[in-house]
Design an enzyme around this catalytic site. Structure first.
Site: not given
Ligand code: NOJ
Length: 549
Positions: A216, A265
Site C-alpha cells: 500500500d 530467502e
Molecule cells: C491505498 C488504498 O488502496 C486505499 O484504499 C487507502 O485509503 C489508501 N491507500 C491509504 O492506505
C-alpha cells in the site's frame, strides 16, 4: 502452520517458473465478498467458502485487501496490529485455514501490507502520544512543533490525500503527519525500528505461507529531508502528475531492495506488487527493477479513456517502460478505490475515477466486456476486482447516511465516493443480501442485483461471468497470450486496435460503429454477438474478438 505453496504452476506444470509474470490476480475486498457469520460484514470464513468459485473462475492468485486488527477508520487501511486479524474478519486460525485451502485448490494468496502509516490505535502511536515531545518513542512517527507564534499552524503546507491539512495537533501541542486520515499517522521510515519492524512483519506472513504482498502507498514511505513546503499549488492536481516531497522519493528503493532479499530467502516464488502512483510509467518501472519488487500496478492504464489512440499509447508506453527492467507489465481496470469500469465507460468520456453518474449502463457493460478481453490479451499480469466478472456497475446513488469512505467526511478532499465500488457482491438471485450472507449487507445493494448474481449468470453463455471464465481458460490454453513483453500492431482503420501475439490476433472496435474487416483467423472468443461472412466480417461497435491464426 501452513506449508508454503509448492504445487506445480498451473500454466506450465512446472514449479519455480515465475508464475506471477502472466498471472491473473483476483482482488478480494474482504468486507464485501462473502459473509460467513451473518453479521452483514464479509469475513475470512466467507472468502474460504468461496475459494472453489475462484478456482473455477480460473484465476492464479487472490489478493486480499487488509483484514488486520483495525478500528476501520479507512476500511482496514489503518492497522492497529499487523500480526492479528480483526475479530470482524476472523482469527489467525481462519487465515491459516484460508491459506491452506487456497493452496490445495492451486490458488496463491497475496496479502495487503500497509507500511506508510499505522492506525492511531497502534501501540507505537499510543506510546508516542503518551511519552510526549522529545521522546525517542515519538520519533517512529513524524511529530513536529507547529508554526506561528504559539505553534498553532501546521508545520508545513502538505495536504492530506483525503482533504484538509496533512497534520493534526496532538493534545500536547505538537503536530503529527498523516498523508491520509488523521487516524492514519505516517511512520518515520528514517527510524531503524520502523524498518526492522516491517522486515519482521514480512517474515511473519511469509512464515504463515502467503505467496506475496500488495504494498500500500509504496511510493510514500520516505519523505524529502526537512519536510519542505510545496508552495502555492493545487496539491490534489499535482498528485500522480508530479514528484512531491512526500511521494516517489529515491529513498523508497533501498527499502524494497531489502525486502526483496527477504522474499528471495523463501522458496515458492513469493512476490510483491507496488501500489505506486507515480507521474510516469518510467518512474513506476524503477519499483520493479530486478532487485526490487516484482510488479507495480499500472494506474496509467486504469485511467485511460475508452479511446483507441489513448489505449494504444499507454499499452506501448507500459511495455516499453517495463522492458529495460525485465519486469512484466500489469493491467488493471478496477479496484476498491475507483469507479468500476462498467460505469466509467458508461459515461461519454469514459474518464474519471470518482464518477457519480450511472451513464448508459448497457453501453458501459458492452465496453467493459470488450475492455476485459483487450486486457487479458496483453502480455503480463492482469488484476481483476471482485464483481467485475459479474459486470457490476458502481452504485452511484448510495444515500449519504450509509457512506463510510473517510474522504467523504473531509472537507475539500476527493469526492469520497469509493463506497460505490465496495457494495457487497451478489451470489444468488434471491435471499438476504443476494447470498452475500444471512444478515444483510453493510452497504445496501441495489434491488436489481439478484439478476447480476453468480447464480443468475452461471450457465448463461452470454453472461459476463461466463465470458470471464472462458477468457481466463483460453488464456491458459494459449500460454503465449500472457507471455512476452511486446505486441505486434497490425494495420487497422482508425479507431480499431488490432494486434498479433504468438499464433493469435486481437481486434477491438472503438469507433462507435461497426467496421468491416478481413477475417484474420478462427474466432476463439468475442465480447459480443458476431456474424462472420466469407473472408470478412463486421466487427460490431465496442467489441473485442480473439482469433487464432
Ligand atoms: C491505498 C488504498 O488502496 C486505499 O484504499 C487507502 O485509503 C489508501 N491507500 C491509504 O492506505
Amino acid at each position: 502452520m501452513t506449508q508454503h505453496f509448492t504445487a506445480p504452476d498451473r500454466l506450465t506444470g512446472n514449479t519455480g517458473t515465475q508464475w506471477w509474470r502472466d498471472a491473473v490476480i483476483y482482488q478480494v475486498y474482504p468486507r464485501s465478498f462473502a459473509d460467513g457469520n451473518g453479521d452483514g460484514m464479509g469475513d475470512l470464513e466467507g472468502v474460504r467458502g468461496r475459494l472453489p468459485y475462484l478456482r473455477d473462475l480460473g484465476v492464479d492468485a487472490v489478493w486480499l485487501s487488509p483484514f488486520y486488527a483495525s478500528p476501520q477508520a479507512d476500511a482496514g487501511y489503518d492497522v492497529a496490529d499487523y500480526r492479528a486479524i480483526d475479530p470482524m474478519f476472523g482469527t489467525l486460525l481462519d487465515a491459516d485455514a484460508l491459506i491452506r485451502d487456497a493452496h490445495e485448490l492451486g490458488l496463491r494468496i497475496i496479502v495487503d501490507l500497509v507500511p506508510n502509516h499505522s492506525s492511531d490505535q497502534h501501540e507505537w502511536f499510543k506510546q508516542a502520544l503518551r511519552e510526549g515531545p522529545g521522546s525517542p518513542l515519538r520519533a517512529r512517527y513524524h511529530f513536529r512543533p507547529g508554526k506561528g507564534a504559539d505553534g498553532e499552524l501546521p508545520p508545513n503546507d502538505w495536504e492530506s490525500i483525503f482533504g484538509g491539512p496533512a497534520w493534526t495537533q496532538a493534545p500536547d501541542g505538537e503536530w503529527y503527519l498523516h498523508l491520509f486520515a488523521p487516524e492514519q499517522p505516517d511512520f518515520n521510515w528514517d527510524h531503524p525500528a520502523v524498518a526492522d519492524e516491517f522486515r519482521s512483519i514480512l517474515r511473519f506472513w511469509l512464515d504463515m505461507g502467503v505467496d506475496g504482498f500488495r504494498i500500500d502507498v509504496a511510493h510514500g514511505l520516505v519523505k524529502a529531508p526537512g519536510l519542505p513546503d510545496i508552495g502555492g499549488h493545487d496539491q490534489l492536481k499535482l498528485l500522480g502528475n508530479d514528484v512531491m516531497p512526500f511521494f516517489d522519493q529515491e529513498g523508497v528503493h533501498a527499502i524494497y531492495r531489502s525486502w526483496r532479499t527477504i522474499l528471495d530467502e523463501y522458496d515458492g516464488e513469493r512476490i510483491a506488487v507496488a501500489e505506486a502512483w507515480t507521474p510516469t510509467v518510467e518512474r513506476t518501472a524503477a519499483y520493479v527493477r530486478p532487485d526490487e519488487l516484482h510488479q507495480a500496478f499500472n494506474f496509467q492504464y486504469l485511467g485511460a479513456p475508452w479511446e483507441a489512440a489513448a489505449l494504444r499509447e499507454v499499452i506501448d508506453a507500459s511495455l516499453a517502460a517495463m522492458r529495460p527492467v525485465g519486469a512484466p507489465a500489469t493491467w488493471v481496470l478496477s479496484n476498491h478505490d475507483v469507479t468500476r469500469h462498467a460505469t466509467r465507460f458508461a459515461n461519454p468520456q469514459g474518464l474519471g475515477t470518482q464518477l457519480r453518474t450511472p451513464g448508459d449502463r448497457e453501453l458501459g457493460l458492452r465496453r467493459a466486456r470488450a475492455a476485459t478481453l483487450l486486457m487479458l490479451a496483453l502480455p503480463g499480469s492482469a488484476y481483476v476486482y471482485q464483481g467485475e466478472e459479474l459486470g457490476l456497475p458502481d452504485v452511484t446513488d448510495l444515500p449519504d447516511e450509509v457512506r463510510q469512505d473517510p474522504s467523504f467526511f473531509r472537507a475539500a478532499g476527493q469526492d469520497g465516493f469509493r463506497d460505490g465500488c465496495r457494495v457487497p457482491i451478489p451470489w444468488t438471485v434471491e435471499g438476504s443480501s443476494y447470498g452475500f450472507g444471512s444478515g444483510g449487507s453493510w452497504l445496501p445493494q441495489p434491488d436489481t442485483w439478484g439478476g447480476l448474481s453468480v447464480e443468475a449468470q452461471t450457465g448463461d453463455a452470454d453472461s459476463t461471468l461466463e465470458l470471464y471464465r472462458r477468457a481466463i481458460a483460453a488464456r491458459r490454453d494459449h500460454p503465449g497470450l500472457g507471455a512476452g513483453d511486446d505486441v505486434q500492431w497490425l494495420d487497422a482503420p482508425e479507431g480499431v486496435l488490432a494486434f498479433a501475439r504468438e499464433g493469435f490476433v486481437c481486434t477491438v472496435n472503438l469507433t462507435g460503429s461497426p467496421v468491416r474487416l478481413a477475417t484474420p483467423g478462427r474466432v476463439v472468443l468475442a465480447s459480443a454477438q458476431l456474424t462472420l461472412g466469407e473472408g470478412q466480417f463486421d466487427l460490431p461497435a465496442d467489441t473485442t474478438v480473439w482469433w487464432t491464426v
